[in-house]
Scaffold this motif. Structure first.
Motif, PDB file in Angstrom:
ATOM      1  N   SER A 137       0.833  -1.195   0.000  1.00 34.78           N
ATOM      2  CA  SER A 137       0.000   0.000   0.000  1.00 34.78           C
ATOM      3  C   SER A 137       0.873   1.252   0.000  1.00 34.78           C
ATOM      4  CB  SER A 137      -0.930   0.005   1.222  1.00 34.78           C
ATOM      5  OG  SER A 137      -0.179   0.061   2.416  1.00 34.78           O
ATOM      6  N   THR A 138       0.236   2.415  -0.071  1.00 29.79           N
ATOM      7  CA  THR A 138       0.992   3.674  -0.117  1.00 29.79           C
ATOM      8  C   THR A 138       1.900   3.842   1.093  1.00 29.79           C
ATOM      9  OG1 THR A 138      -0.865   4.660  -1.307  1.00 29.79           O
ATOM     10  CG2 THR A 138       0.755   6.167  -0.371  1.00 29.79           C
ATOM     11  N   ASN A 157       0.694   2.846  -4.915  1.00 29.24           N
ATOM     12  CA  ASN A 157      -0.191   1.838  -4.337  1.00 29.24           C
ATOM     13  C   ASN A 157      -0.485   0.775  -5.391  1.00 29.24           C
ATOM     14  OD1 ASN A 157      -2.029   0.320  -2.933  1.00 29.24           O
ATOM     15  ND2 ASN A 157      -3.408   2.016  -2.452  1.00 29.24           N
ATOM     16  N   LEU A 159      -1.979  -2.004  -5.066  1.00 38.10           N
ATOM     17  CA  LEU A 159      -3.314  -2.575  -4.911  1.00 38.10           C
ATOM     18  C   LEU A 159      -4.373  -1.780  -5.657  1.00 38.10           C
ATOM     19  CD1 LEU A 159      -3.206  -3.457  -1.112  1.00 38.10           C
ATOM     20  CD2 LEU A 159      -2.791  -4.969  -3.042  1.00 38.10           C
ATOM     21  N   SER A 160      -4.088  -0.523  -5.967  1.00 39.04           N
ATOM     22  CA  SER A 160      -5.048   0.323  -6.687  1.00 39.04           C
ATOM     23  C   SER A 160      -4.510   0.748  -8.052  1.00 39.04           C
ATOM     24  CB  SER A 160      -5.386   1.571  -5.858  1.00 39.04           C
ATOM     25  OG  SER A 160      -6.019   1.212  -4.648  1.00 39.04           O
ATOM     26  N   SER A 161      -3.562   0.003  -8.566  1.00 35.42           N
ATOM     27  CA  SER A 161      -2.987   0.308  -9.872  1.00 35.42           C
ATOM     28  C   SER A 161      -3.627  -0.576 -10.935  1.00 35.42           C
ATOM     29  CB  SER A 161      -1.472   0.086  -9.848  1.00 35.42           C
ATOM     30  OG  SER A 161      -0.915   0.247 -11.127  1.00 35.42           O
ATOM     31  N   THR A 162      -4.298   0.037 -11.898  1.00 30.09           N
ATOM     32  CA  THR A 162      -4.954  -0.741 -12.955  1.00 30.09           C
ATOM     33  C   THR A 162      -3.943  -1.407 -13.883  1.00 30.09           C
ATOM     34  OG1 THR A 162      -5.133   1.280 -14.297  1.00 30.09           O
ATOM     35  CG2 THR A 162      -7.023   0.697 -12.929  1.00 30.09           C
ATOM     36  N   VAL A 165      -2.740  -4.877 -12.247  1.00 26.10           N
ATOM     37  CA  VAL A 165      -3.734  -5.832 -11.751  1.00 26.10           C
ATOM     38  C   VAL A 165      -3.412  -7.253 -12.184  1.00 26.10           C
ATOM     39  CG1 VAL A 165      -6.129  -6.571 -11.988  1.00 26.10           C
ATOM     40  CG2 VAL A 165      -5.611  -4.199 -11.500  1.00 26.10           C
ATOM     41  N   GLN A 246     -10.759  -6.662  -4.859  1.00 31.94           N
ATOM     42  CA  GLN A 246     -11.441  -5.663  -5.678  1.00 31.94           C
ATOM     43  C   GLN A 246     -11.591  -4.341  -4.926  1.00 31.94           C
ATOM     44  OE1 GLN A 246     -15.621  -6.262  -6.409  1.00 31.94           O
ATOM     45  NE2 GLN A 246     -15.901  -7.419  -4.531  1.00 31.94           N
ATOM     46  N   ASN A 247     -11.530  -3.268  -5.665  1.00 37.48           N
ATOM     47  CA  ASN A 247     -11.831  -1.944  -5.142  1.00 37.48           C
ATOM     48  C   ASN A 247     -12.366  -1.119  -6.302  1.00 37.48           C
ATOM     49  OD1 ASN A 247      -9.512  -0.587  -6.505  1.00 37.48           O
ATOM     50  ND2 ASN A 247      -8.299  -1.809  -5.072  1.00 37.48           N
ATOM     51  N   VAL A 249     -11.291   1.148  -8.052  1.00 35.14           N
ATOM     52  CA  VAL A 249     -10.342   1.461  -9.125  1.00 35.14           C
ATOM     53  C   VAL A 249     -10.062   0.239  -9.993  1.00 35.14           C
ATOM     54  CG1 VAL A 249      -8.019   2.302  -9.643  1.00 35.14           C
ATOM     55  CG2 VAL A 249      -9.287   3.254  -7.705  1.00 35.14           C
ATOM     56  N   THR A 250      -9.892  -0.927  -9.363  1.00 30.61           N
ATOM     57  CA  THR A 250      -9.478  -2.121 -10.095  1.00 30.61           C
ATOM     58  C   THR A 250     -10.632  -3.053 -10.463  1.00 30.61           C
ATOM     59  OG1 THR A 250      -9.087  -3.317  -8.008  1.00 30.61           O
ATOM     60  CG2 THR A 250      -7.240  -2.073  -8.954  1.00 30.61           C
TER      61      THR A 250
END
Length: 305
Positions: A137-138, A157, A159-162, A165, A246-247, A249-250
């Motif tokens: 994470s960040t 981050n 985990l939130s990088s498309t 994924v 999942q979030n 963003v992704t």
């Protein structure tokens, strides 16, 4: 008389084995075949709590909707196929790991490595997500170390990088299942006659040549069987991992077919449509399994079913 008594004893022994098997057969029937009657709601405009006799029969309406829903459906199918292809590409890794582990001369160390790599298989994906969050994470450990060393100027981050994924989730799956998946190959290696290694050594083959010409051919059939079975389950890439990670963003890249069916059925309450998609998925998997069975006959001379 002795032969008759021996046959009678074997029959009684077989009956006992069947009785031991009976609870597991009942379990399979109850949880794998009885729920198939729920497929009938795919042909009705189903409302929870009411009987099917009171619902409108719509026939193949929801099956046609599956092929007409070109926006969401093709995105979901694309995600499913990408993860499935990545799974097939990385499938040889447990075999390679098992071969290398078998070559470790210190058996105590190899057992230790095998135990360490097998342990992640028994960790829940919730725990895996917690570990990944604390690392990637960040404010995670990796970003803190890289920023402290001056390698990066701002945290990323993952985990939130498309863009990360597909490869990130594939790497997590490899980490979690590598040791467990290698067990079947280690068992196949243990079944290779030692005389083959001795003969290869007498002929001047080194350890690498023995791996290449004795170990690899000895487990090739096991790999082919597992590969064909994986092709049969090509579109069943899993649910737990992608549901946990999942979030907002992704989601568009993590939403595979199983997750899409869950969202339609339990969140959007489109029970009939989600059931129809599940039926189509099961039928495609069934066709692929029988297709790979025919392929196995041509490759190996016998079938896997």
């Amino acid at each position: 008389m002795k032969n008759a008594a021996l046959k009678q004893y074997k029959k009684k022994k077989n009956y006992k084995l069947l009785l031991w098997l009976l609870p597991f057969l009942v379990f399979v029937v109850l949880f794998s075949y009885v729920p198939l009657f729920g497929w009938s709601i795919a042909f009705f405009q189903y409302t929870p709590g009411s009987s099917l006799s009171a619902e409108n029969f719509v026939g193949l309406k929801y099956f046609r909707q599956f092929f007409m829903d070109t926006v969401d459906m093709w995105r979901v199918i694309k995600n499913t196929l990408i993860f499935a292809v990545l799974g097939l590409v990385t499938m040889p890794l447990p075999m390679i790991f098992a071969i290398l582990l078998n070559e470790v001369p210190h058996k105590g160390f190899s057992k230790f490595v095998q135990s360490i790599t097998t342990f992640p298989n028994f960790i829940s994906w919730v725990i895996v997500y917690s570990l990944a969050f604390s690392l990637f994470s960040t404010e995670g450990v990796i970003n803190s170390i890289l920023m402290g060393m001056g390698i990066i100027s701002k945290p990323t981050n993952v985990l939130s990088s498309t863009s990360a994924v597909y490869w990130f989730q594939t790497c997590l799956g490899i980490w979690k299942g590598l040791g467990w998946s290698s067990i079947v190959y280690l068992a196949a290696i243990s079944g290779i006659p030692q005389e083959l290694y001795e003969a290869a050594s007498v002929d001047g083959a080194g350890r690498f040549q023995q791996m290449l010409h004795v170990t690899l051919p000895g487990i090739a059939e096991t790999f082919i069987v597992l590969l064909l079975l994986s092709i049969g389950n090509f579109i069943s890439v899993g649910f737990d991992q992608y549901f946990i990670f999942q979030n907002p963003v992704t989601l568009k890249r993590l939403e595979v077919l199983d997750l899409y069916v869950y969202r339609l059925g339990l969140i959007n309450k489109s029970y009939s449509y989600s059931t129809a998609i599940g039926m189509i998925k099961s039928l495609i998997s069934l066709v692929m399994i029988f297709g790979t069975n025919q392929l196995a006959k041509k490759i190996r001379g016998n079938s896997i079913i």
